[in-house]
Design a protein around this motif. Sequence first.
Motif, PDB file in Angstrom:
ATOM      1  N   HIS A  66      16.497  17.808  20.637  1.00  0.00           N
ATOM      2  CA  HIS A  66      16.583  16.721  19.658  1.00  0.00           C
ATOM      3  C   HIS A  66      15.335  16.728  18.783  1.00  0.00           C
ATOM      4  O   HIS A  66      14.231  16.995  19.275  1.00  0.00           O
ATOM      5  N   ASP A  67      15.508  16.411  17.510  1.00  0.00           N
ATOM      6  CA  ASP A  67      14.364  16.302  16.618  1.00  0.00           C
ATOM      7  C   ASP A  67      13.742  14.911  16.744  1.00  0.00           C
ATOM      8  O   ASP A  67      14.202  14.074  17.535  1.00  0.00           O
ATOM      9  N   ALA A  68      12.699  14.661  15.976  1.00  0.00           N
ATOM     10  CA  ALA A  68      11.973  13.394  16.072  1.00  0.00           C
ATOM     11  C   ALA A  68      12.850  12.193  15.730  1.00  0.00           C
ATOM     12  O   ALA A  68      12.584  11.081  16.182  1.00  0.00           O
ATOM     13  N   ASP A  69      13.918  12.423  14.951  1.00  0.00           N
ATOM     14  CA  ASP A  69      14.834  11.340  14.590  1.00  0.00           C
ATOM     15  C   ASP A  69      15.970  11.177  15.594  1.00  0.00           C
ATOM     16  O   ASP A  69      16.879  10.377  15.382  1.00  0.00           O
ATOM     17  N   GLY A  70      15.953  11.979  16.669  1.00  0.00           N
ATOM     18  CA  GLY A  70      16.985  11.881  17.696  1.00  0.00           C
ATOM     19  C   GLY A  70      18.244  12.675  17.402  1.00  0.00           C
ATOM     20  O   GLY A  70      19.216  12.594  18.150  1.00  0.00           O
ATOM     21  N   ARG A  71      18.235  13.461  16.320  1.00  0.00           N
ATOM     22  CA  ARG A  71      19.417  14.274  15.989  1.00  0.00           C
ATOM     23  C   ARG A  71      19.451  15.537  16.840  1.00  0.00           C
ATOM     24  O   ARG A  71      18.402  16.112  17.157  1.00  0.00           O
ATOM     25  N   VAL A  72      20.662  15.986  17.162  1.00  0.00           N
ATOM     26  CA  VAL A  72      20.827  17.263  17.848  1.00  0.00           C
ATOM     27  C   VAL A  72      20.439  18.361  16.852  1.00  0.00           C
ATOM     28  O   VAL A  72      21.059  18.502  15.805  1.00  0.00           O
ATOM     29  N   ALA A  73      19.388  19.096  17.188  1.00  0.00           N
ATOM     30  CA  ALA A  73      18.867  20.122  16.286  1.00  0.00           C
ATOM     31  C   ALA A  73      19.021  21.527  16.844  1.00  0.00           C
ATOM     32  O   ALA A  73      18.918  22.499  16.087  1.00  0.00           O
ATOM     33  N   ALA A  74      19.256  21.650  18.153  1.00  0.00           N
ATOM     34  CA  ALA A  74      19.358  22.977  18.770  1.00  0.00           C
ATOM     35  C   ALA A  74      20.128  22.854  20.076  1.00  0.00           C
ATOM     36  O   ALA A  74      20.058  21.821  20.745  1.00  0.00           O
ATOM     37  N   THR A  75      20.856  23.917  20.419  1.00  0.00           N
ATOM     38  CA  THR A  75      21.559  23.959  21.699  1.00  0.00           C
ATOM     39  C   THR A  75      21.636  25.386  22.214  1.00  0.00           C
ATOM     40  O   THR A  75      21.548  26.352  21.449  1.00  0.00           O
ATOM     41  N   ALA A  76      21.859  25.464  23.513  1.00  0.00           N
ATOM     42  CA  ALA A  76      22.230  26.714  24.173  1.00  0.00           C
ATOM     43  C   ALA A  76      22.982  26.316  25.437  1.00  0.00           C
ATOM     44  O   ALA A  76      22.654  25.314  26.075  1.00  0.00           O
ATOM     45  N   PHE A  77      23.992  27.094  25.780  1.00  0.00           N
ATOM     46  CA  PHE A  77      24.765  26.874  26.993  1.00  0.00           C
ATOM     47  C   PHE A  77      24.424  27.971  27.987  1.00  0.00           C
ATOM     48  O   PHE A  77      24.533  29.148  27.661  1.00  0.00           O
ATOM     49  N   ASP A 101      16.458  23.153  10.084  1.00  0.00           N
ATOM     50  CA  ASP A 101      15.282  23.276  10.938  1.00  0.00           C
ATOM     51  C   ASP A 101      14.832  24.710  11.158  1.00  0.00           C
ATOM     52  O   ASP A 101      13.859  24.945  11.878  1.00  0.00           O
ATOM     53  N   GLN A 102      15.531  25.663  10.575  1.00  0.00           N
ATOM     54  CA  GLN A 102      15.167  27.061  10.808  1.00  0.00           C
ATOM     55  C   GLN A 102      13.867  27.392  10.089  1.00  0.00           C
ATOM     56  O   GLN A 102      13.507  26.771   9.099  1.00  0.00           O
ATOM     57  N   GLY A 103      13.152  28.358  10.645  1.00  0.00           N
ATOM     58  CA  GLY A 103      11.873  28.772  10.076  1.00  0.00           C
ATOM     59  C   GLY A 103      10.697  27.963  10.584  1.00  0.00           C
ATOM     60  O   GLY A 103       9.573  28.136  10.117  1.00  0.00           O
ATOM     61  N   GLN A 104      10.932  27.075  11.544  1.00  0.00           N
ATOM     62  CA  GLN A 104       9.860  26.232  12.082  1.00  0.00           C
ATOM     63  C   GLN A 104       9.477  26.611  13.508  1.00  0.00           C
ATOM     64  O   GLN A 104       8.716  25.900  14.151  1.00  0.00           O
ATOM     65  N   GLY A 105      10.040  27.711  14.017  1.00  0.00           N
ATOM     66  CA  GLY A 105       9.744  28.145  15.375  1.00  0.00           C
ATOM     67  C   GLY A 105      10.645  27.524  16.423  1.00  0.00           C
ATOM     68  O   GLY A 105      10.455  27.747  17.625  1.00  0.00           O
ATOM     69  N   TYR A 106      11.658  26.761  16.004  1.00  0.00           N
ATOM     70  CA  TYR A 106      12.528  26.098  16.961  1.00  0.00           C
ATOM     71  C   TYR A 106      13.388  27.079  17.742  1.00  0.00           C
ATOM     72  O   TYR A 106      13.725  26.816  18.896  1.00  0.00           O
ATOM     73  N   GLY A 107      13.745  28.204  17.137  1.00  0.00           N
ATOM     74  CA  GLY A 107      14.523  29.207  17.852  1.00  0.00           C
ATOM     75  C   GLY A 107      13.735  29.772  19.023  1.00  0.00           C
ATOM     76  O   GLY A 107      14.265  29.910  20.133  1.00  0.00           O
ATOM     77  N   ARG A 108      12.480  30.075  18.794  1.00  0.00           N
ATOM     78  CA  ARG A 108      11.610  30.564  19.876  1.00  0.00           C
ATOM     79  C   ARG A 108      11.445  29.492  20.947  1.00  0.00           C
ATOM     80  O   ARG A 108      11.474  29.784  22.137  1.00  0.00           O
ATOM     81  N   ASP A 109      11.261  28.248  20.492  1.00  0.00           N
ATOM     82  CA  ASP A 109      11.119  27.147  21.445  1.00  0.00           C
ATOM     83  C   ASP A 109      12.384  26.996  22.291  1.00  0.00           C
ATOM     84  O   ASP A 109      12.310  26.759  23.497  1.00  0.00           O
ATOM     85  N   LEU A 110      13.553  27.118  21.647  1.00  0.00           N
ATOM     86  CA  LEU A 110      14.824  27.000  22.356  1.00  0.00           C
ATOM     87  C   LEU A 110      14.959  28.104  23.411  1.00  0.00           C
ATOM     88  O   LEU A 110      15.337  27.845  24.557  1.00  0.00           O
ATOM     89  N   LEU A 111      14.636  29.329  23.031  1.00  0.00           N
ATOM     90  CA  LEU A 111      14.746  30.438  23.989  1.00  0.00           C
ATOM     91  C   LEU A 111      13.753  30.290  25.136  1.00  0.00           C
ATOM     92  O   LEU A 111      14.073  30.602  26.284  1.00  0.00           O
ATOM     93  N   ALA A 112      12.561  29.798  24.842  1.00  0.00           N
ATOM     94  CA  ALA A 112      11.574  29.563  25.905  1.00  0.00           C
ATOM     95  C   ALA A 112      12.070  28.464  26.848  1.00  0.00           C
ATOM     96  O   ALA A 112      11.950  28.583  28.078  1.00  0.00           O
ATOM     97  N   ALA A 113      12.642  27.405  26.292  1.00  0.00           N
ATOM     98  CA  ALA A 113      13.175  26.323  27.124  1.00  0.00           C
ATOM     99  C   ALA A 113      14.356  26.814  27.959  1.00  0.00           C
ATOM    100  O   ALA A 113      14.509  26.417  29.123  1.00  0.00           O
ATOM    101  N   ALA A 114      15.174  27.689  27.388  1.00  0.00           N
ATOM    102  CA  ALA A 114      16.309  28.248  28.131  1.00  0.00           C
ATOM    103  C   ALA A 114      15.805  29.116  29.285  1.00  0.00           C
ATOM    104  O   ALA A 114      16.350  29.067  30.397  1.00  0.00           O
ATOM    105  N   ALA A 115      14.773  29.910  29.035  1.00  0.00           N
ATOM    106  CA  ALA A 115      14.206  30.736  30.103  1.00  0.00           C
ATOM    107  C   ALA A 115      13.618  29.860  31.203  1.00  0.00           C
ATOM    108  O   ALA A 115      13.811  30.133  32.394  1.00  0.00           O
ATOM    109  N   ASP A 116      12.927  28.787  30.828  1.00  0.00           N
ATOM    110  CA  ASP A 116      12.384  27.863  31.833  1.00  0.00           C
ATOM    111  C   ASP A 116      13.508  27.229  32.640  1.00  0.00           C
ATOM    112  O   ASP A 116      13.403  27.102  33.866  1.00  0.00           O
ATOM    113  N   ALA A 117      14.578  26.834  31.953  1.00  0.00           N
ATOM    114  CA  ALA A 117      15.719  26.226  32.650  1.00  0.00           C
ATOM    115  C   ALA A 117      16.343  27.223  33.620  1.00  0.00           C
ATOM    116  O   ALA A 117      16.657  26.874  34.765  1.00  0.00           O
ATOM    117  N   ALA A 118      16.512  28.460  33.182  1.00  0.00           N
ATOM    118  CA  ALA A 118      17.111  29.485  34.043  1.00  0.00           C
ATOM    119  C   ALA A 118      16.230  29.761  35.257  1.00  0.00           C
ATOM    120  O   ALA A 118      16.741  29.948  36.368  1.00  0.00           O
TER     121      ALA A 118
END
Length: 174
Positions: A66-77, A101-118
Amino acid sequence: MSLTFTLDPAVTPELRDGVLGLWTDVSNAGGSVGFVPPVTPEAVRPELVKHLVAMAEGRTRLLVGHDADGRVAATAFLTLNTHRLMTHWLWLYTVMVHPRDQGQGYGRDLLAAAADAARGIEGIEAIRLTCRGGLGLERFYASCGYKEVGRVPDAIRVAPGDDRDDVILLLPLR
């Protein structure tokens, strides 16, 4: 600003609609998430329902940013393997960051969070995903530690005469 990631969030109508909107917007921006533009929420909804059913059955887990406004900004299953010889790795599906939101590093953050979750799932040693060739996605995933382990030429037909490779990537977690 960074995203706030949640694994296994409560599936509320707001979350469901947020994921549906994200998936539609990413698809219409040309994202490689199972559709080609133009696509409507009504076309995406059955695929989302399949993911939600898999979540309810315990086969799939949702990671949402979620972004700072609470919107869904990224997902992975994150989808567990049911084959008894492959339960040591899981699939990562429908990896999305909203086009705004692209170009702000969120994709890298999402993949890092997915790896942590896994890593937090007992017995999981790797993440496997596939991507559509021809968009530079392989380079992005490689920069995040994924290794290309296979490629099926022309396996994805996005339009008549426009076939793309199906690229298989793996991220070892240990």
